[in-house]
Design a protein around this motif. Structure first.
Motif, PDB file in Angstrom:
ATOM      1  N   VAL A  32      42.230  44.679  31.695  1.00  0.00           N
ATOM      2  CA  VAL A  32      43.561  45.047  32.163  1.00  0.00           C
ATOM      3  C   VAL A  32      43.565  44.824  33.665  1.00  0.00           C
ATOM      4  N   GLY A  33      44.624  44.217  34.180  1.00  0.00           N
ATOM      5  CA  GLY A  33      44.672  43.991  35.622  1.00  0.00           C
ATOM      6  C   GLY A  33      46.037  43.586  36.120  1.00  0.00           C
ATOM      7  N   THR A  34      46.135  43.557  37.420  1.00  0.00           N
ATOM      8  CA  THR A  34      47.365  43.133  38.089  1.00  0.00           C
ATOM      9  C   THR A  34      47.313  41.617  38.272  1.00  0.00           C
ATOM     10  N   HIS A  35      48.113  41.092  39.196  1.00  0.00           N
ATOM     11  CA  HIS A  35      48.183  39.645  39.441  1.00  0.00           C
ATOM     12  C   HIS A  35      46.819  39.034  39.754  1.00  0.00           C
ATOM     13  N   LYS A  36      45.820  39.848  40.061  1.00  0.00           N
ATOM     14  CA  LYS A  36      44.452  39.356  40.299  1.00  0.00           C
ATOM     15  C   LYS A  36      43.954  38.546  39.104  1.00  0.00           C
ATOM     16  N   LEU A  37      44.395  38.910  37.897  1.00  0.00           N
ATOM     17  CA  LEU A  37      43.975  38.185  36.696  1.00  0.00           C
ATOM     18  C   LEU A  37      44.410  36.725  36.706  1.00  0.00           C
ATOM     19  N   LEU A  38      45.421  36.388  37.504  1.00  0.00           N
ATOM     20  CA  LEU A  38      45.966  35.034  37.512  1.00  0.00           C
ATOM     21  C   LEU A  38      45.349  34.136  38.582  1.00  0.00           C
ATOM     22  N   GLN A  39      44.442  34.681  39.382  1.00  0.00           N
ATOM     23  CA  GLN A  39      43.830  33.878  40.432  1.00  0.00           C
ATOM     24  C   GLN A  39      42.892  32.833  39.835  1.00  0.00           C
ATOM     25  N   LYS A  40      42.759  31.740  40.549  1.00  0.00           N
ATOM     26  CA  LYS A  40      41.959  30.604  40.063  1.00  0.00           C
ATOM     27  C   LYS A  40      40.490  30.959  39.844  1.00  0.00           C
ATOM     28  N   ASP A  41      39.956  31.901  40.612  1.00  0.00           N
ATOM     29  CA  ASP A  41      38.534  32.240  40.486  1.00  0.00           C
ATOM     30  C   ASP A  41      38.242  33.176  39.315  1.00  0.00           C
ATOM     31  N   VAL A  42      39.268  33.647  38.620  1.00  0.00           N
ATOM     32  CA  VAL A  42      39.079  34.515  37.465  1.00  0.00           C
ATOM     33  C   VAL A  42      38.920  33.635  36.231  1.00  0.00           C
ATOM     34  N   LYS A  43      37.743  33.727  35.609  1.00  0.00           N
ATOM     35  CA  LYS A  43      37.424  32.879  34.458  1.00  0.00           C
ATOM     36  C   LYS A  43      37.021  33.752  33.273  1.00  0.00           C
ATOM     37  N   PHE A  44      37.382  33.285  32.095  1.00  0.00           N
ATOM     38  CA  PHE A  44      37.052  33.976  30.856  1.00  0.00           C
ATOM     39  C   PHE A  44      36.115  33.111  30.038  1.00  0.00           C
ATOM     40  N   ASP A  45      35.364  33.759  29.166  1.00  0.00           N
ATOM     41  CA  ASP A  45      34.506  33.030  28.246  1.00  0.00           C
ATOM     42  C   ASP A  45      35.349  32.416  27.132  1.00  0.00           C
ATOM     43  N   HIS A  46      36.264  33.215  26.567  1.00  0.00           N
ATOM     44  CA  HIS A  46      37.048  32.734  25.426  1.00  0.00           C
ATOM     45  C   HIS A  46      38.376  33.497  25.332  1.00  0.00           C
ATOM     46  N   LEU A  47      39.243  33.302  26.320  1.00  0.00           N
ATOM     47  CA  LEU A  47      40.534  33.997  26.336  1.00  0.00           C
ATOM     48  C   LEU A  47      41.412  33.493  25.195  1.00  0.00           C
ATOM     49  N   GLY A  48      41.945  34.430  24.413  1.00  0.00           N
ATOM     50  CA  GLY A  48      42.788  34.046  23.286  1.00  0.00           C
ATOM     51  C   GLY A  48      44.177  34.648  23.321  1.00  0.00           C
ATOM     52  N   LEU A  49      44.335  35.769  24.065  1.00  0.00           N
ATOM     53  CA  LEU A  49      45.622  36.453  24.101  1.00  0.00           C
ATOM     54  C   LEU A  49      45.881  36.997  25.497  1.00  0.00           C
ATOM     55  N   LEU A  50      47.071  36.720  26.004  1.00  0.00           N
ATOM     56  CA  LEU A  50      47.530  37.282  27.273  1.00  0.00           C
ATOM     57  C   LEU A  50      48.712  38.184  26.951  1.00  0.00           C
ATOM     58  N   ILE A  51      48.590  39.449  27.296  1.00  0.00           N
ATOM     59  CA  ILE A  51      49.678  40.408  27.102  1.00  0.00           C
ATOM     60  C   ILE A  51      50.269  40.689  28.474  1.00  0.00           C
ATOM     61  N   ILE A  52      51.566  40.471  28.622  1.00  0.00           N
ATOM     62  CA  ILE A  52      52.232  40.663  29.907  1.00  0.00           C
ATOM     63  C   ILE A  52      53.213  41.815  29.785  1.00  0.00           C
ATOM     64  N   ASP A  53      53.033  42.824  30.619  1.00  0.00           N
ATOM     65  CA  ASP A  53      53.944  43.959  30.630  1.00  0.00           C
ATOM     66  C   ASP A  53      54.913  43.779  31.804  1.00  0.00           C
ATOM     67  N   GLU A  54      56.183  43.805  31.509  1.00  0.00           N
ATOM     68  CA  GLU A  54      57.245  43.670  32.526  1.00  0.00           C
ATOM     69  C   GLU A  54      57.146  42.353  33.298  1.00  0.00           C
ATOM     70  N   GLU A  55      57.241  41.245  32.563  1.00  0.00           N
ATOM     71  CA  GLU A  55      57.111  39.904  33.142  1.00  0.00           C
ATOM     72  C   GLU A  55      58.088  39.660  34.291  1.00  0.00           C
ATOM     73  N   HIS A  56      59.265  40.234  34.196  1.00  0.00           N
ATOM     74  CA  HIS A  56      60.286  39.983  35.221  1.00  0.00           C
ATOM     75  C   HIS A  56      59.896  40.533  36.595  1.00  0.00           C
ATOM     76  N   ARG A  57      58.840  41.329  36.666  1.00  0.00           N
ATOM     77  CA  ARG A  57      58.415  41.884  37.949  1.00  0.00           C
ATOM     78  C   ARG A  57      57.370  41.016  38.645  1.00  0.00           C
ATOM     79  N   PHE A  58      57.077  39.851  38.071  1.00  0.00           N
ATOM     80  CA  PHE A  58      56.135  38.929  38.698  1.00  0.00           C
ATOM     81  C   PHE A  58      56.915  37.831  39.405  1.00  0.00           C
ATOM     82  N   GLY A  59      56.295  37.245  40.428  1.00  0.00           N
ATOM     83  CA  GLY A  59      56.951  36.212  41.214  1.00  0.00           C
ATOM     84  C   GLY A  59      56.812  34.827  40.626  1.00  0.00           C
TER      85      GLY A  59
END
Length: 145
Positions: free
Chosen positions: A76-103
Protein backbone atom coordinates in the motif's frame (compact mmCIF):
# COMPACT_ATOMS: atom_id res chain seq x y z
CA UNK A 1 -17.96 -1.73 0.82
CA UNK A 2 -15.33 -0.64 -1.69
CA UNK A 3 -12.42 -1.58 0.58
CA UNK A 4 -13.98 -5.02 1.03
CA UNK A 5 -14.14 -5.46 -2.75
CA UNK A 6 -10.50 -4.34 -3.00
CA UNK A 7 -9.39 -6.82 -0.32
CA UNK A 8 -11.19 -9.70 -1.99
CA UNK A 9 -9.70 -8.83 -5.40
CA UNK A 10 -6.25 -8.54 -3.81
CA UNK A 11 -6.64 -11.93 -2.15
CA UNK A 12 -7.60 -13.56 -5.45
CA UNK A 13 -4.59 -11.98 -7.19
CA UNK A 14 -2.22 -13.13 -4.43
CA UNK A 15 -3.66 -16.65 -4.58
CA UNK A 16 -2.86 -16.60 -8.30
CA UNK A 17 0.79 -15.82 -7.57
CA UNK A 18 0.62 -12.11 -8.39
CA UNK A 19 1.62 -9.06 -6.39
CA UNK A 20 -0.84 -6.27 -5.64
CA UNK A 21 -0.21 -2.52 -5.34
CA UNK A 22 -2.79 -0.34 -3.59
CA UNK A 23 -2.33 3.28 -4.65
CA UNK A 24 -3.84 5.98 -2.44
CA UNK A 25 -3.63 9.79 -2.57
CA UNK A 26 -2.61 10.53 1.05
CA UNK A 27 -0.20 9.17 3.63
CA UNK A 28 -2.95 8.90 6.22
CA UNK A 29 -5.11 6.83 3.87
CA UNK A 30 -2.09 4.64 3.08
CA UNK A 31 -1.67 3.90 6.77
CA UNK A 32 -5.39 3.15 7.19
CA UNK A 33 -5.48 0.79 4.19
CA UNK A 34 -2.26 -0.88 5.31
CA UNK A 35 -3.73 -1.56 8.74
CA UNK A 36 -6.98 -2.90 7.22
CA UNK A 37 -5.16 -5.22 4.81
CA UNK A 38 -2.65 -6.36 7.45
CA UNK A 39 -5.44 -7.13 9.93
CA UNK A 40 -7.53 -8.97 7.35
CA UNK A 41 -4.68 -11.17 6.12
CA UNK A 42 -2.93 -11.68 9.48
CA UNK A 43 -3.98 -15.34 9.60
CA UNK A 44 -3.07 -16.03 5.97
CA UNK A 45 0.39 -16.42 4.40
CA UNK A 46 0.07 -12.96 2.81
CA UNK A 47 2.81 -10.36 3.39
CA UNK A 48 1.49 -6.78 3.42
CA UNK A 49 3.81 -3.76 3.36
CA UNK A 50 3.44 0.02 3.17
CA UNK A 51 5.42 2.78 1.46
CA UNK A 52 4.86 6.24 2.89
CA UNK A 53 6.70 9.23 4.27
CA UNK A 54 6.17 7.80 7.77
CA UNK A 55 8.87 5.22 6.94
CA UNK A 56 12.60 5.93 7.18
CA UNK A 57 14.81 5.69 4.10
CA UNK A 58 16.17 2.37 5.38
CA UNK A 59 12.67 0.94 5.97
CA UNK A 60 11.60 2.12 2.52
CA UNK A 61 14.61 0.48 0.86
CA UNK A 62 13.96 -2.79 2.69
CA UNK A 63 10.32 -2.71 1.51
CA UNK A 64 11.43 -2.03 -2.08
CA UNK A 65 13.89 -4.94 -1.90
CA UNK A 66 11.18 -7.29 -0.58
CA UNK A 67 8.87 -6.22 -3.43
CA UNK A 68 11.52 -6.91 -6.07
CA UNK A 69 12.34 -10.29 -4.52
CA UNK A 70 8.66 -11.26 -4.49
CA UNK A 71 8.54 -11.45 -0.69
CA UNK A 72 5.80 -8.83 -0.46
CA UNK A 73 2.37 -9.83 -1.73
CA UNK A 74 0.48 -6.56 -1.20
CA UNK A 75 2.00 -3.10 -0.90
CA UNK A 76 0.00 0.00 0.00
CA UNK A 77 1.44 3.39 -0.85
CA UNK A 78 1.05 6.89 -2.14
CA UNK A 79 2.35 8.24 -5.49
CA UNK A 80 5.76 6.79 -4.49
CA UNK A 81 4.50 3.49 -5.94
CA UNK A 82 4.49 5.09 -9.41
CA UNK A 83 8.13 6.18 -9.43
CA UNK A 84 10.44 4.60 -11.98
CA UNK A 85 12.73 3.09 -9.32
CA UNK A 86 9.88 1.08 -7.77
CA UNK A 87 10.00 -2.43 -9.22
CA UNK A 88 7.91 -5.52 -8.58
CA UNK A 89 8.71 -9.17 -9.05
CA UNK A 90 5.30 -10.04 -10.51
CA UNK A 91 2.74 -7.22 -10.27
CA UNK A 92 -0.69 -8.43 -11.35
CA UNK A 93 -3.20 -5.98 -9.85
CA UNK A 94 -3.15 -2.24 -9.22
CA UNK A 95 -5.93 -0.95 -6.97
CA UNK A 96 -6.39 2.82 -7.12
CA UNK A 97 -8.38 4.61 -4.45
CA UNK A 98 -9.74 8.02 -5.48
CA UNK A 99 -8.04 8.20 -8.89
CA UNK A 100 -9.32 11.72 -9.51
CA UNK A 101 -7.01 13.01 -6.76
CA UNK A 102 -3.87 12.13 -8.73
CA UNK A 103 -2.18 14.47 -11.18
CA UNK A 104 -1.47 14.19 -14.89
CA UNK A 105 2.02 12.75 -14.38
CA UNK A 106 0.71 9.97 -12.11
CA UNK A 107 -2.15 9.20 -14.49
CA UNK A 108 0.29 8.84 -17.39
CA UNK A 109 2.32 6.30 -15.38
CA UNK A 110 -0.90 4.43 -14.51
CA UNK A 111 -1.83 4.42 -18.20
CA UNK A 112 1.53 2.85 -19.06
CA UNK A 113 0.81 -0.01 -16.62
CA UNK A 114 -2.60 -0.84 -18.12
CA UNK A 115 -1.17 -3.23 -20.72
CA UNK A 116 0.67 -5.27 -18.10
CA UNK A 117 -1.63 -5.42 -15.05
CA UNK A 118 -5.29 -5.45 -14.11
CA UNK A 119 -6.50 -2.18 -12.62
CA UNK A 120 -9.33 -1.70 -10.14
CA UNK A 121 -10.34 1.90 -9.46
CA UNK A 122 -12.32 2.74 -6.34
CA UNK A 123 -14.22 5.95 -5.75
CA UNK A 124 -17.00 7.00 -3.44
CA UNK A 125 -18.07 9.80 -5.75
CA UNK A 126 -17.53 9.18 -9.47
CA UNK A 127 -16.61 12.34 -11.29
CA UNK A 128 -18.69 13.21 -14.36
CA UNK A 129 -15.99 12.21 -16.86
CA UNK A 130 -15.61 8.75 -15.27
CA UNK A 131 -19.36 8.32 -15.14
CA UNK A 132 -19.64 9.35 -18.79
CA UNK A 133 -16.94 6.85 -19.78
CA UNK A 134 -18.89 4.11 -18.01
CA UNK A 135 -22.15 5.10 -19.68
CA UNK A 136 -20.41 5.05 -23.08
CA UNK A 137 -19.03 1.54 -22.31
CA UNK A 138 -15.44 2.79 -22.48
CA UNK A 139 -14.95 1.81 -18.85
CA UNK A 140 -16.67 -0.76 -16.66
CA UNK A 141 -18.59 0.47 -13.65
CA UNK A 142 -19.91 -1.47 -10.68
CA UNK A 143 -22.04 0.15 -8.01
CA UNK A 144 -22.23 -1.00 -4.40
CA UNK A 145 -25.52 0.13 -2.91
Amino acid sequence: GKTEVAMRAAFMAVQSGKQVAVLVPTTLLAQQHYQNFADRFAEWPVKVDVLSRFKSAKETQLALDRMLEGKTDIVVGTHKLLQKDVKFDHLGLLIIDEEHRFGVQQKERIKSLRAEVDILTLTATPIPRTLNMAMASIRDLSIIA
